[in-house]
Design an enzyme around this catalytic site. Structure first.
Site, PDB file in Angstrom:
ATOM      1  N   GLY A  11      54.645  19.142  54.316  1.00  0.00           N
ATOM      2  CA  GLY A  11      53.871  20.334  54.012  1.00  0.00           C
ATOM      3  C   GLY A  11      52.479  19.954  53.550  1.00  0.00           C
ATOM      4  O   GLY A  11      51.974  18.876  53.872  1.00  0.00           O
ATOM      5  N   CYS A  12      51.882  20.801  52.781  1.00  0.00           N
ATOM      6  CA  CYS A  12      50.523  20.584  52.292  1.00  0.00           C
ATOM      7  C   CYS A  12      50.430  19.280  51.516  1.00  0.00           C
ATOM      8  O   CYS A  12      51.195  19.059  50.578  1.00  0.00           O
ATOM      9  CB  CYS A  12      50.126  21.751  51.400  1.00  0.00           C
ATOM     10  SG  CYS A  12      48.527  21.554  50.625  1.00  0.00           S
ATOM     11  N   PHE A  13      49.501  18.426  51.883  1.00  0.00           N
ATOM     12  CA  PHE A  13      49.395  17.150  51.189  1.00  0.00           C
ATOM     13  C   PHE A  13      48.947  17.308  49.743  1.00  0.00           C
ATOM     14  O   PHE A  13      49.178  16.436  48.927  1.00  0.00           O
ATOM     15  CB  PHE A  13      48.546  16.120  51.928  1.00  0.00           C
ATOM     16  CG  PHE A  13      47.208  16.569  52.461  1.00  0.00           C
ATOM     17  CD1 PHE A  13      46.386  17.449  51.804  1.00  0.00           C
ATOM     18  CD2 PHE A  13      46.777  16.045  53.666  1.00  0.00           C
ATOM     19  CE1 PHE A  13      45.156  17.825  52.320  1.00  0.00           C
ATOM     20  CE2 PHE A  13      45.536  16.400  54.189  1.00  0.00           C
ATOM     21  CZ  PHE A  13      44.731  17.295  53.512  1.00  0.00           C
TER      22      PHE A  13
END
Length: 174
Positions: A11-13
């Site tokens: 997902g979002c880093f």
């Protein structure tokens, strides 16, 4: 000291850095892009879904202090391993969960860990996180690095988008 690297997409880093960043034995956690077909992509290119990349973190660690198996365990606790097309509120191929392995030892460890997770009974759905060979890793723009430290309010809002609730429902009940 001989350092090694691990690469995880989940997902979002922004949300993947903090859980690893403060763990003993981890020297550096960098946000970036991997798994695609365009050299040196920008955030805007990756976000468009046209490069094949996924947001990921590259972790530099001391295996004498923290094992790769420990890192894989931390990784599982940050993701929904049953969701192949994003993580929580982050949807799309560029948010897919992947463990990018750098050698056969990492592949063996990641595969065994995935099997244990599948057999644990924690999830009703199959574990769909991919285990793939590492590909070139491109650092994300500077404003993405250490985002949770630079922008704690925005980071907290991102975490509140389902990740924390999922952790409580699945991992904290263990």
């Amino acid at each position: 000291m001989s350092l090694e690297t691990a690469i995880f997409a989940g997902g979002c880093f922004w949300c993947m850095v903090q859980p690893f960043d403060t763990y003993p034995g981890i020297e550096k956690v960098e946000s970036g892009y991997t798994g695609g077909h365009v050299a040196n992509p920008s955030y805007e290119q990756v976000k468009s879904g046209t490069t094949g990349h996924t947001e990921a973190v590259r972790i530099t660690f001391d295996p004498a202090v923290v094992s790769y198996d420990d890192l894989v365990t931390i990784y599982w606790h940050q993701t929904d391993p049953t969701d192949a097309m994003g993580q929580f509120q982050d949807r799309g191929d560029n948010y897919r969960p992947v463990i990018f392995v750098r050698n056969e030892e990492q592949r063996r460890i990641a595969t065994a860990s995935k099997k244990r997770l599948a057999e644990s009974g924690l999830f009703d759905e199959p574990i769909v996180t991919k285990i793939q060979d590492a590909q070139p890793f491109y650092l994300a723009e500077d404003y993405h690095q250490q985002f949770y430290r630079k922008h704690p309010e925005r980071f907290a809002a991102e975490e509140a988008g389902g990740r924390e609730q999922f952790k409580q429902e699945h991992w904290d009940k263990k």
